[in-house]
Scaffold this active site. Structure first.
Site, mmCIF file in Angstrom:
data_model
loop_
_atom_site.group_PDB
_atom_site.id
_atom_site.type_symbol
_atom_site.label_atom_id
_atom_site.label_comp_id
_atom_site.label_asym_id
_atom_site.label_seq_id
_atom_site.Cartn_x
_atom_site.Cartn_y
_atom_site.Cartn_z
ATOM 1 N N PRO A 178 -2.661 0.445 3.007
ATOM 2 C CA PRO A 178 -2.249 -0.780 3.096
ATOM 3 C C PRO A 178 -1.000 -0.905 2.540
ATOM 4 O O PRO A 178 -0.590 -0.531 1.542
ATOM 5 C CB PRO A 178 -3.161 -1.784 2.466
ATOM 6 C CG PRO A 178 -3.863 -0.898 1.423
ATOM 7 C CD PRO A 178 -4.045 0.494 2.177
ATOM 8 N N ASN A 179 -0.092 -1.683 3.532
ATOM 9 C CA ASN A 179 1.282 -2.108 3.457
ATOM 10 C C ASN A 179 2.422 -1.092 3.301
ATOM 11 O O ASN A 179 3.642 -1.369 3.243
ATOM 12 C CB ASN A 179 1.321 -2.953 1.861
ATOM 13 C CG ASN A 179 0.655 -4.160 1.990
ATOM 14 O OD1 ASN A 179 0.661 -5.275 2.941
ATOM 15 N ND2 ASN A 179 -0.218 -4.276 0.943
ATOM 16 N N ARG A 239 9.808 -3.300 2.304
ATOM 17 C CA ARG A 239 8.932 -4.271 1.253
ATOM 18 C C ARG A 239 9.278 -3.636 -0.018
ATOM 19 O O ARG A 239 9.331 -2.471 -0.253
ATOM 20 C CB ARG A 239 7.442 -3.752 1.573
ATOM 21 C CG ARG A 239 6.683 -3.795 0.242
ATOM 22 C CD ARG A 239 5.425 -2.898 0.376
ATOM 23 N NE ARG A 239 4.413 -3.164 -0.722
ATOM 24 C CZ ARG A 239 3.586 -2.257 -1.040
ATOM 25 N NH1 ARG A 239 3.647 -1.082 -0.542
ATOM 26 N NH2 ARG A 239 2.591 -2.559 -1.764
ATOM 27 N N TYR A 259 10.274 0.530 -3.706
ATOM 28 C CA TYR A 259 9.723 1.617 -3.059
ATOM 29 C C TYR A 259 10.805 2.340 -2.270
ATOM 30 O O TYR A 259 10.480 3.294 -1.614
ATOM 31 C CB TYR A 259 8.649 0.981 -1.906
ATOM 32 C CG TYR A 259 7.329 0.494 -2.755
ATOM 33 C CD1 TYR A 259 6.592 1.498 -3.534
ATOM 34 C CD2 TYR A 259 7.273 -0.769 -2.675
ATOM 35 C CE1 TYR A 259 5.333 0.988 -4.197
ATOM 36 C CE2 TYR A 259 6.246 -1.269 -3.512
ATOM 37 C CZ TYR A 259 5.126 -0.405 -4.188
ATOM 38 O OH TYR A 259 4.008 -0.946 -4.723
ATOM 39 N N ASN A 288 -1.551 8.491 0.010
ATOM 40 C CA ASN A 288 -1.423 7.228 -0.847
ATOM 41 C C ASN A 288 -1.887 6.205 -0.332
ATOM 42 O O ASN A 288 -1.679 5.462 0.701
ATOM 43 C CB ASN A 288 0.069 7.032 -0.676
ATOM 44 C CG ASN A 288 0.631 5.781 -1.417
ATOM 45 O OD1 ASN A 288 -0.284 5.183 -2.056
ATOM 46 N ND2 ASN A 288 1.787 5.901 -1.476
ATOM 47 N N ALA A 333 -2.943 -0.071 -2.558
ATOM 48 C CA ALA A 333 -3.726 -0.801 -3.504
ATOM 49 C C ALA A 333 -5.311 -0.391 -3.427
ATOM 50 O O ALA A 333 -5.886 -0.641 -4.613
ATOM 51 C CB ALA A 333 -3.625 -2.227 -3.165
ATOM 52 N N GLU A 367 -2.798 13.450 -4.296
ATOM 53 C CA GLU A 367 -2.447 11.985 -4.508
ATOM 54 C C GLU A 367 -0.979 11.699 -4.631
ATOM 55 O O GLU A 367 -0.636 12.319 -5.257
ATOM 56 C CB GLU A 367 -3.460 11.433 -5.664
ATOM 57 C CG GLU A 367 -3.260 9.953 -5.744
ATOM 58 C CD GLU A 367 -4.345 9.344 -6.998
ATOM 59 O OE1 GLU A 367 -5.177 10.194 -7.521
ATOM 60 O OE2 GLU A 367 -3.996 8.206 -7.310
ATOM 61 N N HIS A 397 1.714 8.470 -5.323
ATOM 62 C CA HIS A 397 2.365 7.197 -5.562
ATOM 63 C C HIS A 397 3.893 7.230 -5.611
ATOM 64 O O HIS A 397 4.209 8.112 -6.448
ATOM 65 C CB HIS A 397 1.703 6.542 -7.011
ATOM 66 C CG HIS A 397 0.237 6.443 -6.636
ATOM 67 N ND1 HIS A 397 -0.382 5.594 -5.763
ATOM 68 C CD2 HIS A 397 -0.776 7.281 -7.083
ATOM 69 C CE1 HIS A 397 -1.688 5.820 -5.733
ATOM 70 N NE2 HIS A 397 -2.093 6.926 -6.580
ATOM 71 N N ARG A 416 3.582 0.049 -14.583
ATOM 72 C CA ARG A 416 3.533 -1.250 -13.944
ATOM 73 C C ARG A 416 2.371 -1.927 -14.615
ATOM 74 O O ARG A 416 1.923 -1.560 -15.530
ATOM 75 C CB ARG A 416 3.427 -1.028 -12.370
ATOM 76 C CG ARG A 416 4.734 -0.206 -11.673
ATOM 77 C CD ARG A 416 4.779 -0.209 -10.231
ATOM 78 N NE ARG A 416 4.738 -1.417 -9.689
ATOM 79 C CZ ARG A 416 4.417 -1.529 -8.322
ATOM 80 N NH1 ARG A 416 4.153 -0.393 -7.766
ATOM 81 N NH2 ARG A 416 4.275 -2.435 -7.863
HETATM 82 C C1 DQA Z 1 1.697 2.591 -4.536
HETATM 83 C C2 DQA Z 1 1.258 1.925 -5.788
HETATM 84 C C3 DQA Z 1 -0.074 0.779 -5.594
HETATM 85 O O1 DQA Z 1 0.039 0.158 -6.948
HETATM 86 C C4 DQA Z 1 0.508 0.003 -4.541
HETATM 87 O O2 DQA Z 1 -0.630 -1.082 -4.507
HETATM 88 C C5 DQA Z 1 0.894 0.306 -3.400
HETATM 89 C C6 DQA Z 1 1.816 1.659 -3.614
HETATM 90 C C7 DQA Z 1 2.624 3.686 -4.481
HETATM 91 O O3 DQA Z 1 2.941 4.391 -3.691
HETATM 92 O O4 DQA Z 1 3.783 3.270 -5.704
HETATM 93 O O5 DQA Z 1 0.884 -0.210 -2.212
HETATM 94 O O6 DQA Z 1 0.444 3.450 -4.189
#
Ligand code: DQA
Length: 147
Positions: A11-12, A19, A24, A75, A78, A99, A101, A108
Site C-alpha cells: 500500500p501507498n 509521497r 522515500y 516491500n 504498512a 524484504e 524497506h 522511525r
Molecule cells: C516502508 C516502511 C513502512 O513502515 C511504511 O508503512 C511504508 C514504506 C519503507 O519502504 O520504508 O509504506 O515499507
C-alpha cells in the site's frame, strides 16, 4: 513458462516519488521497476512487478508466485507491521524471499520496528533508499544461481 523474479509492492507505494519524498525519495515506482527489469534482463530472467493497496491483493500476488516465481522481492509497506496473512502466504512460497524497506524503519516510530515478514525473509534490506530493490534483486539472482 520460465521462472520470473517477482517484485511486489504494498500500500501507498504507487505514490513513490510523490509521497513524503524527504523519506522515500523522488524516484517513482516505474523507475524502480525499470531498474530491476534491467538487472533481470542482464541475467536472462524475466521480471514480474506488481503493486497492490489491498492485503488480499498482496496475498494473491504471492500465490501467483507459487506458479512461476524464481523468488520474491517484497516491500509490503504498512502491512509489514500488521499482516499475518502476508507472512502465511510467503510461508507457502518455496523460493527465496527478500524484504525491502526504503526508509530505515528502525529510526522511525516504534510500531515500524517489528516486521511479520522478517521471520520468513532470507535477507532484509532497510534504509538504502530505492537502491534497496536493486540490491535485493541482485541478491535473489545470486541465490538462485542466475547472477
Ligand atoms: C516502508 C516502511 C513502512 O513502515 C511504511 O508503512 C511504508 C514504506 C519503507 O519502504 O520504508 O509504506 O515499507
Amino acid at each position: 513458462m520460465s521462472a520470473r523474479v517477482y517484485v511486489l509492492n504494498g500500500p501507498n507505494l504507487n505514490l513513490l516519488g510523490k509521497r513524503q519524498p524527504e523519506i522515500y525519495g523522488h524516484d517513482t515506482l516505474e523507475d524502480v521497476e525499470a531498474a530491476c527489469r534491467t538487472l533481470c534482463e542482464r541475467a536472462g530472467v524475466e521480471l514480474f512487478a506488481a503493486q497492490s493497496n489491498h492485503e488480499g491483493g498482496m496475498v494473491e500476488l504471492i500465490h501467483a508466485a507459487r506458479e512461476d516465481g524464481l523468488g520474491i522481492v517484497i516491500n509490503a509497506g504498512a502491512y509489514t507491521h500488521t499482516s499475518v496473512a502476508i507472512l502465511d502466504a510467503l510461508n507457502a512460497f518455496e523460493g527465496p524471499v527478500m524484504e525491502v524497506h526504503i526508509s530505515n524503519v528502525h529510526q522511525r516510530e516504534s510500531f515500524r520496528h517489528h516486521s511479520y515478514i522478517s521471520a520468513r525473509a532470507d535477507g532484509i534490506i532497510v534504509g538504502c533508499g530505492v537502491q534497496g530493490y536493486e540490491l535485493a534483486v541482485q541478491r535473489l539472482l545470486r541465490m538462485t544461481g542466475k547472477g
